[in-house]
Design an enzyme around this catalytic site. Structure first.
Site, PDB file in Angstrom:
ATOM      1  N   SER A   1      -0.226   5.806  -4.242  1.00 20.84           N
ATOM      2  CA  SER A   1      -1.397   6.622  -3.954  1.00 20.84           C
ATOM      3  C   SER A   1      -1.534   6.785  -2.448  1.00 20.84           C
ATOM      4  CB  SER A   1      -2.644   5.995  -4.563  1.00 20.84           C
ATOM      5  OG  SER A   1      -3.694   6.923  -4.603  1.00 20.84           O
TER       6      SER A   1
ATOM      7  N   ASP B   1       1.815  -0.719   2.679  1.00 14.44           N
ATOM      8  CA  ASP B   1       3.153  -0.171   2.914  1.00 14.44           C
ATOM      9  C   ASP B   1       3.105   1.316   2.581  1.00 14.44           C
ATOM     10  OD1 ASP B   1       3.842  -2.790   3.274  1.00 14.44           O
ATOM     11  OD2 ASP B   1       5.576  -2.751   1.945  1.00 14.44           O
TER      12      ASP B   1
ATOM     13  N   HIS C   1      -4.686  -4.320   2.006  1.00  8.67           N
ATOM     14  CA  HIS C   1      -5.165  -5.446   2.810  1.00  8.67           C
ATOM     15  C   HIS C   1      -6.146  -4.951   3.880  1.00  8.67           C
ATOM     16  CE1 HIS C   1      -2.051  -8.494   1.446  1.00  8.67           C
ATOM     17  NE2 HIS C   1      -1.576  -7.354   0.954  1.00  8.67           N
TER      18      HIS C   1
END
Length: 440
Positions: free
Chosen positions: A397, A184, A285
């Site tokens: 980050s 995200d 992911h």
């Protein structure tokens, strides 16, 4: 008189003995306190549970955490306002070093980040946890309804940062001809690498080399390029002059940070940079089905990765600590770089639990080569499916993807070629498509 004097000496002796006994017991109390802190921090791991009793609570750590959250929230509001004003005026932010950026290089950011990591690892009392996490969600716009567990189950802020989501909150695009977002975040940059040296623009006016980001031993698909000096002679000369004038910058940087590769990227090599804010979902992911062959850990600095830092710090992503995964997928080369930042600076890999980042270092300079591990020397690697969990940031980050994708050999674009389906500044969620192509 003699009896009174003797009595006074006896009382003084008793007081001195009591004081000595207290001094003798103080180290024991401190060591007991320190052991409690260590055991508390050890329980608050990325997959640790939120025990309901027996938790250790440090009032000072709680106060420090609340103050830090307030400072982060105030800073975020200020930065967002400035960025929004610039966008409304149609101004593109340019690279412009300032005194504050230079000052950051002298701060012990790695030590500060480890201390902040300790604070966020302290377990809160069960009754306090919902209040702390709701305050965090309001400050950084986190969606608590997606959390897989009740708020009382997250023992510490660190456990809350890397929370899992309820099943179905991030559906994975099932199109076999698409590449999904691994996180995200906000799309900062994307495009095709075409120019010599495979440069990615950090901000307008400054770019960094993909080879420096991924490492000198990277098997980035490049081809020999002649006459590079003729094509960009003036620019190379000016960069050489700047390097001579700023020799101290080179001495404090990692090797080949500013070296331009005498090669050009092969056709069909793309990149995408995604920034994760503190309130975003922090797990990483797999963007496609691929085979991870190599892991590199660069133990660099821990500068912040916000908009201001990008405009003021040279080679920001190359200077910072990062973990790079390289491998192959059905269309060729694939690399994913997870870049650490100030506060915690910890990157965890689920495919390699023994990896530890932001470790104390004795050397001030980070000119040593990266720590590298080859998964299965015979070349089998680690197979990951699209959407599989790879790792997690312990705070916001940045992730940089570099990959090959289908393109035609003709000069003109064909309908079957890979195309991004995003725009700069878009908010994207893990599992949504970054780009698509069509089978010819």
């Amino acid at each position: 008189m003699k009896f009174r004097a003797a009595t006074q000496r006896l009382l003084l002796f008793a007081q001195a003995a009591r004081h000595a006994r207290n001094l003798h017991q103080q180290p024991r109390h401190f060591s007991t306190f320190f052991r409690k802190v260590q055991s508390s921090a050890a329980r608050a791991s990325i997959n640790g549970g939120g025990g309901r009793g027996n938790s250790f609570f440090v009032p000072g750590a709680t106060v420090g955490t609340v103050l830090m959250l307030g400072a982060l929230h105030a800073r975020r509001l200020y930065d967002d306002k400035k960025i929004e004003e610039a966008r409304e005026k149609g101004i593109e932010l340019e690279f412009h070093p300032d005194v504050k950026a230079t000052f950051l290089s002298f701060l012990p950011l790695r030590t500060i980040s480890r201390f902040w990591g300790f604070l966020t690892s302290v377990e809160y009392p069960i009754w306090l946890r919902p209040h702390v996490y709701n305050a965090w969600a309001r400050a950084f716009h986190s969606n608590l309804e997606e959390a897989a567990l009740p708020l009382e189950e997250y023992a510490s802020l660190r456990h809350f940062f890397v929370r899992t989501l309820k099943e179905g909150c991030r559906p994975i695009d099932s199109d076999p001809c698409c590449l999904i977002s691994p996180v995200d975040g906000t799309v900062l940059r994307f495009g095709e690498l075409k120019e010599a040296g495979a440069m990615i623009e950090q901000v307008k006016g400054f770019s960094y080399s993909v080879s420096s980001l991924l490492g000198a031993k990277s098997f980035l698909p490049m081809t020999a390029c002649e006459n590079i000096q003729q094509e960009s002679g003036g620019e190379d000369k000016s960069m050489g002059d700047e390097t001579q004038k700023s020799w101290w910058r080179v001495s404090l940087a990692s090797p080949k940070v500013r070296a331009i590769s005498p090669e050009s990227p092969m056709k069909g090599l793309f990149y995408c940079v995604i920034y994760l804010k503190p309130g975003d979902y922090h797990r990483i992911h797999s963007p496609v089905d691929w085979n991870v062959l190599v892991r590199r850990h660069f133990s660099g600095r821990l500068y912040p990765l916000n908009e201001r830092a990008m405009r003021t710090i040279r080679n920001l992503y190359v200077e910072n600590e990062r973990v790079v995964l390289e491998g192959q997928w059905q269309e060729g080369y694939m690399a994913m770089a997870a870049i650490g930042a100030t506060n915690i600076g910890s990157i965890e890999l689920f495919v390699e639990r023994t990896l530890h980042t932001n470790r104390p270092r004795k050397k001030l300079l980070h000119s040593e080569p990266p720590e590298e591990r080859v998964y299965e020397p015979e070349g089998n690697g680690i197979m990951l499916k699209k959407g599989d969990e790879v790792g997690a940031f312990n705070m916001g980050s940045t992730v940089v993807l570099v990959f090959q994708a289908p393109v035609s050999s003709a000069n003109e674009r064909m309908p079957s070629d890979f195309k991004f389906c995003i725009e700069r500044g878009d908010r994207i969620r893990m599992g949504e498509a970054l780009g698509r192509w069509h089978d010819a």
